[in-house]
Motif scaffolding. Structure first.
Motif, mmCIF file in Angstrom:
data_model
loop_
_atom_site.group_PDB
_atom_site.id
_atom_site.type_symbol
_atom_site.label_atom_id
_atom_site.label_comp_id
_atom_site.label_asym_id
_atom_site.label_seq_id
_atom_site.Cartn_x
_atom_site.Cartn_y
_atom_site.Cartn_z
ATOM 1 N N PHE A 9 0.828 -1.207 0.000
ATOM 2 C CA PHE A 9 0.000 0.000 0.000
ATOM 3 C C PHE A 9 0.864 1.259 0.000
ATOM 4 C CE2 PHE A 9 -2.586 -3.304 1.978
ATOM 5 C CZ PHE A 9 -3.808 -3.166 1.307
ATOM 6 N N GLU A 10 1.927 1.226 0.805
ATOM 7 C CA GLU A 10 2.790 2.403 0.936
ATOM 8 C C GLU A 10 3.480 2.762 -0.379
ATOM 9 O OE1 GLU A 10 5.474 1.355 4.042
ATOM 10 O OE2 GLU A 10 3.891 1.151 5.548
ATOM 11 N N ASN A 38 2.510 1.725 -3.573
ATOM 12 C CA ASN A 38 1.653 1.509 -4.744
ATOM 13 C C ASN A 38 1.788 2.601 -5.796
ATOM 14 O OD1 ASN A 38 -0.770 0.285 -6.184
ATOM 15 N ND2 ASN A 38 -1.578 2.306 -5.657
ATOM 16 N N LYS A 76 2.376 -2.084 -7.229
ATOM 17 C CA LYS A 76 1.063 -1.912 -7.855
ATOM 18 C C LYS A 76 0.503 -3.251 -8.338
ATOM 19 C CE LYS A 76 0.375 1.765 -10.288
ATOM 20 N NZ LYS A 76 -0.743 2.431 -9.546
ATOM 21 N N LEU A 106 -0.483 -5.403 -5.296
ATOM 22 C CA LEU A 106 -1.711 -4.912 -4.681
ATOM 23 C C LEU A 106 -2.928 -5.234 -5.552
ATOM 24 C CD1 LEU A 106 -2.894 -3.470 -2.275
ATOM 25 C CD2 LEU A 106 -2.484 -1.279 -3.431
ATOM 26 N N PRO A 115 -7.558 -0.110 4.386
ATOM 27 C CA PRO A 115 -6.552 0.105 3.342
ATOM 28 C C PRO A 115 -6.962 -0.460 1.985
ATOM 29 C CG PRO A 115 -5.507 -0.681 5.346
ATOM 30 C CD PRO A 115 -6.980 -0.805 5.557
ATOM 31 N N THR A 116 -7.712 -1.571 1.975
ATOM 32 C CA THR A 116 -8.086 -2.219 0.715
ATOM 33 C C THR A 116 -9.262 -1.540 0.034
ATOM 34 O OG1 THR A 116 -7.294 -4.362 1.553
ATOM 35 C CG2 THR A 116 -8.818 -4.433 -0.298
ATOM 36 N N TYR A 166 -9.428 0.562 -3.335
ATOM 37 C CA TYR A 166 -9.008 -0.081 -4.581
ATOM 38 C C TYR A 166 -10.063 -1.028 -5.147
ATOM 39 C CZ TYR A 166 -4.556 1.712 -2.916
ATOM 40 O OH TYR A 166 -3.560 2.531 -2.462
#
Length: 300
Positions: free
Chosen positions: A216-217, A219, A226, A229, A260-261, A264
């Motif tokens: 995540f950090e 991406n 990327k 993720l 966090p997810t 996306y």
């Protein structure tokens, strides 16, 4: 078991997983509650640690509140509680003297906490992952949750595995680590390329989950991150779709990777989501209150 007349009733909920355990004791009919936390308590990862952790948290709450086991209805939701042998052993060692006692999976407590006991499809994304549904008629069902070795897609641990796999593929292709994700990984685990496989073969689910935030950090700046993720998001959406099936249920995401997810996810999946009304700890307390209410009715 003889209770003193007008003895107060207490409910105790415990939520335990691969990284932490939280316990809450509430005195029914009042606003009084006490909450403590400890380390991991996954039955399948480390049975003895899980038992010690729960015993310690219970003792802390008894000391803080002055309550006695005979007054308490307790529900413990633990990762790995689907293992019957270990669950039976755990219950045998811990259930004595409680007014009501139930050990169940953390998936069940998450399910009842997610929408305050109302119909829902719940997806828990933590160190492990699991889906569950609760329908209008009270029927519940689990999807996934088979554990790290053969399941847990969409979890923090499996996202960590995806990171490791991508960096090993990078090494094979380039004979060196070139991506920002790979360099951040080596820094995180204090291991260079030569020790990467060694770390991977001895790492536990909690260790793999600890490197998941890197995806995540990085991406926005790292194509490798990327891609990793994107695969994680596909796994989560697959679990959501499989869990919900043909049921027209709202979906609640719980667990450390839920927020966090969420950004996306595709619009069609996002449209199914509702905010959680509670968490696994709330669910454990909800179920503990149901148990004691049923017990009280039987005694009247």
């Amino acid at each position: 078991m003889n209770l003193i007349k007008n003895d107060p009733d207490y409910i105790l909920g415990i939520d335990g997983g691969g990284t932490k355990t939280i316990a809450r004791l509430q005195r029914l009919g009042t606003e009084q509650q006490w909450q403590v936390r400890g380390g991991a308590s996954s039955l399948t990862n480390d049975f003895e640690l899980a038992l010690r952790t729960c015993e310690s948290l219970i003792e802390q709450l008894l000391t803080l509140s002055g309550a006695r086991r005979e007054q308490i209805s307790i529900v413990i939701g633990l990762a790995g509680a689907g293992n019957k042998d270990k669950s039976d052993k755990f219950t045998h060692q811990l259930a004595k003297d409680f007014r009501c006692f139930e050990l169940c999976t953390d998936a069940k407590t998450s399910l009842y906490g997610a929408n305050a006991g109302q119909p829902v499809a719940m997806i828990s994304l933590g160190t492990g992952s699991v889906g569950a549904t609760l329908t209008d008629n009270g029927h519940s069902a689990l999807k996934g949750g088979w554990g790290f070795t053969i399941g847990d897609e969409g979890s923090g641990a499996k996202l960590g595995v995806l990171i490791i796999q991508s960096i090993l593929a990078e090494l094979e292709a380039n004979n060196e680590i070139v991506s920002s994700l790979g360099k951040a990984l080596c820094h995180k685990i204090s291991a260079g390329r030569d020790k990467l496989i060694q770390w991977s073969t001895t790492a536990k689910p909690i260790d793999f989950a600890s490197i998941a935030p890197l995806a995540f950090e990085l991406n926005d700046e790292c194509p490798t991150a990327k891609a990793v993720l994107a695969q994680h998001v596909k796994n989560v959406e697959r679990l959501i779709t499989k869990t919900r099936g043909d049921l027209q249920l709202p979906v609640v995401l719980l667990g450390g990777l839920a927020e966090p997810t969420k950004p996306y996810l595709t619009p069609s999946i996002l449209a199914l989501l509702i905010p959680p009304k509670g968490n696994a700890l709330d669910g454990a307390c909800f179920l503990a209150e149901q148990l004691i209410n049923k017990k009280n009715k039987e005694n009247t």
